[in-house]
Scaffold this motif. Structure first.
Motif, PDB file in Angstrom:
ATOM      1  N   ILE A  92       0.862  -1.174   0.000  1.00 37.85           N
ATOM      2  CA  ILE A  92       0.000   0.000   0.000  1.00 37.85           C
ATOM      3  C   ILE A  92       0.896   1.221   0.000  1.00 37.85           C
ATOM      4  CG2 ILE A  92      -1.710   1.305   1.295  1.00 37.85           C
ATOM      5  CD1 ILE A  92      -2.721  -1.321   2.424  1.00 37.85           C
ATOM      6  N   GLY A  93       0.726   2.084  -0.982  1.00 37.44           N
ATOM      7  CA  GLY A  93       1.529   3.289  -1.103  1.00 37.44           C
ATOM      8  C   GLY A  93       0.905   4.466  -0.385  1.00 37.44           C
ATOM      9  N   LYS A  94       1.598   5.592  -0.451  1.00 40.23           N
ATOM     10  CA  LYS A  94       1.140   6.791   0.243  1.00 40.23           C
ATOM     11  C   LYS A  94      -0.213   7.264  -0.279  1.00 40.23           C
ATOM     12  CE  LYS A  94       2.652  11.408   1.590  1.00 40.23           C
ATOM     13  NZ  LYS A  94       3.711  12.416   1.487  1.00 40.23           N
ATOM     14  N   SER A  95      -0.422   7.213  -1.584  1.00 36.42           N
ATOM     15  CA  SER A  95      -1.690   7.689  -2.137  1.00 36.42           C
ATOM     16  C   SER A  95      -2.859   6.813  -1.680  1.00 36.42           C
ATOM     17  CB  SER A  95      -1.634   7.757  -3.663  1.00 36.42           C
ATOM     18  OG  SER A  95      -1.384   6.492  -4.208  1.00 36.42           O
ATOM     19  N   LEU A 147       2.376  13.681   9.782  1.00 35.89           N
ATOM     20  CA  LEU A 147       2.671  12.552  10.659  1.00 35.89           C
ATOM     21  C   LEU A 147       4.009  11.915  10.291  1.00 35.89           C
ATOM     22  CD1 LEU A 147       1.840  10.450  12.844  1.00 35.89           C
ATOM     23  CD2 LEU A 147       0.792   9.166  10.980  1.00 35.89           C
ATOM     24  N   LEU A 148       4.229  11.670   9.010  1.00 33.52           N
ATOM     25  CA  LEU A 148       5.475  11.037   8.571  1.00 33.52           C
ATOM     26  C   LEU A 148       6.681  11.938   8.826  1.00 33.52           C
ATOM     27  CD1 LEU A 148       4.232   9.380   5.261  1.00 33.52           C
ATOM     28  CD2 LEU A 148       4.653   8.274   7.471  1.00 33.52           C
ATOM     29  N   VAL A 171       6.953  14.234  11.255  1.00 29.43           N
ATOM     30  CA  VAL A 171       7.190  14.244  12.696  1.00 29.43           C
ATOM     31  C   VAL A 171       7.858  12.941  13.133  1.00 29.43           C
ATOM     32  CG1 VAL A 171       6.012  14.224  14.950  1.00 29.43           C
ATOM     33  CG2 VAL A 171       5.355  15.884  13.213  1.00 29.43           C
ATOM     34  N   MET A 172       7.426  11.824  12.571  1.00 36.97           N
ATOM     35  CA  MET A 172       8.041  10.543  12.917  1.00 36.97           C
ATOM     36  C   MET A 172       9.502  10.510  12.497  1.00 36.97           C
ATOM     37  SD  MET A 172       4.936   7.888  12.053  1.00 36.97           S
ATOM     38  CE  MET A 172       5.886   6.428  12.408  1.00 36.97           C
ATOM     39  N   GLY A 173       9.806  11.010  11.294  1.00 35.62           N
ATOM     40  CA  GLY A 173      11.189  11.042  10.824  1.00 35.62           C
ATOM     41  C   GLY A 173      12.067  11.916  11.693  1.00 35.62           C
ATOM     42  N   GLU A 174      11.557  13.097  12.061  1.00 31.70           N
ATOM     43  CA  GLU A 174      12.317  14.004  12.924  1.00 31.70           C
ATOM     44  C   GLU A 174      12.566  13.379  14.296  1.00 31.70           C
ATOM     45  OE1 GLU A 174      10.083  17.638  13.067  1.00 31.70           O
ATOM     46  OE2 GLU A 174      10.393  18.040  10.932  1.00 31.70           O
ATOM     47  N   SER A 175      11.553  12.720  14.838  1.00 20.59           N
ATOM     48  CA  SER A 175      11.697  12.088  16.155  1.00 20.59           C
ATOM     49  C   SER A 175      12.736  10.971  16.118  1.00 20.59           C
ATOM     50  CB  SER A 175      10.353  11.529  16.620  1.00 20.59           C
ATOM     51  OG  SER A 175       9.412  12.567  16.749  1.00 20.59           O
ATOM     52  N   ALA A 177      -6.390  14.933   4.201  1.00 22.87           N
ATOM     53  CA  ALA A 177      -5.802  13.643   4.558  1.00 22.87           C
ATOM     54  C   ALA A 177      -4.336  13.600   4.148  1.00 22.87           C
ATOM     55  CB  ALA A 177      -6.572  12.509   3.899  1.00 22.87           C
ATOM     56  N   SER A 178      -4.010  14.166   2.995  1.00 25.43           N
ATOM     57  CA  SER A 178      -2.627  14.213   2.519  1.00 25.43           C
ATOM     58  C   SER A 178      -1.764  15.044   3.454  1.00 25.43           C
ATOM     59  CB  SER A 178      -2.573  14.779   1.104  1.00 25.43           C
ATOM     60  OG  SER A 178      -1.245  14.923   0.677  1.00 25.43           O
TER      61      SER A 178
END
Length: 128
Positions: free
Chosen positions: A40-43, A67-68, A70-74, A60-61
Motif C-alpha cells: 500500500i503506497g502513500k496515495s 505525521l510522517l 514528525v516521525m522522521g524528525e523524532s 488527509a494528505s
C-alpha cells in the motif's frame, strides 16, 4: 548414428515430469493469502484515511505527510515512537564490524552506525 538419434528425449521427459511432481508435493497452503496483496503506497493511505475520517483528499494528505515528517524528525533525534496497536519504532546503534565485499571476497571494515528497529505489538502479532 545420426545427430537426432543421439538425443535422449526419453531421459529428458522423465526429468521434466519429476519437476512437476516435486512442485505438486509442496502444498500451496503454506503460502499465506496475504502474500498476494501488494504494498500500500502513500496515495492509497491518503485515500483510506480520508474515507474513514471523513476528510478531503487534501486534508488527509496534509495529515499523513505531517505525521510522517514528525516521525522522521523524532527518529533522527533518537526518540522512540509508540504506535498503539501497531508497535514501537526505535533507533538502535550498530557496532563496527568486519564484512566481506561481494564478488571479490575482500574483507572490509563496516563502520558503526544506527538503524531503525520495529517491534510489533503483541495484540497485532496474535491477530496475524
Amino acid at each position: 548414428m545420426t545427430k537426432s538419434s543421439k538425443k535422449v528425449a526419453p531421459a529428458a521427459k522423465p526429468a521434466a515430469s519429476k519437476a512437476p511432481a516435486k512442485a505438486a508435493a509442496k502444498p500451496a497452503a503454506k503460502v499465506p493469502a496475504a502474500a498476494a496483496v501488494t504494498k500500500i503506497g502513500k496515495s492509497e493511505l491518503i485515500d483510506m484515511v480520508g474515507d474513514r475520517a471523513g476528510l478531503s483528499k487534501k486534508d488527509a494528505s496534509t495529515a499523513l505527510s505531517t505525521l510522517l515528517d514528525v516521525m522522521g524528525e523524532s527518529l533522527r533525534a533518537g526518540q522512540t515512537i509508540g504506535l498503539p496497536g501497531v508497535g514501537t519504532l526505535s533507533v538502535k546503534a550498530t557496532a563496527a564490524r568486519t564484512g566481506v565485499k561481494p564478488g571479490t571476497a575482500e574483507k572490509i571494515q563496516i563502520p558503526a552506525g544506527k538503524k531503525v528497529a520495529f517491534k510489533i505489538a503483541s495484540d497485532l502479532k496474535k491477530s496475524l
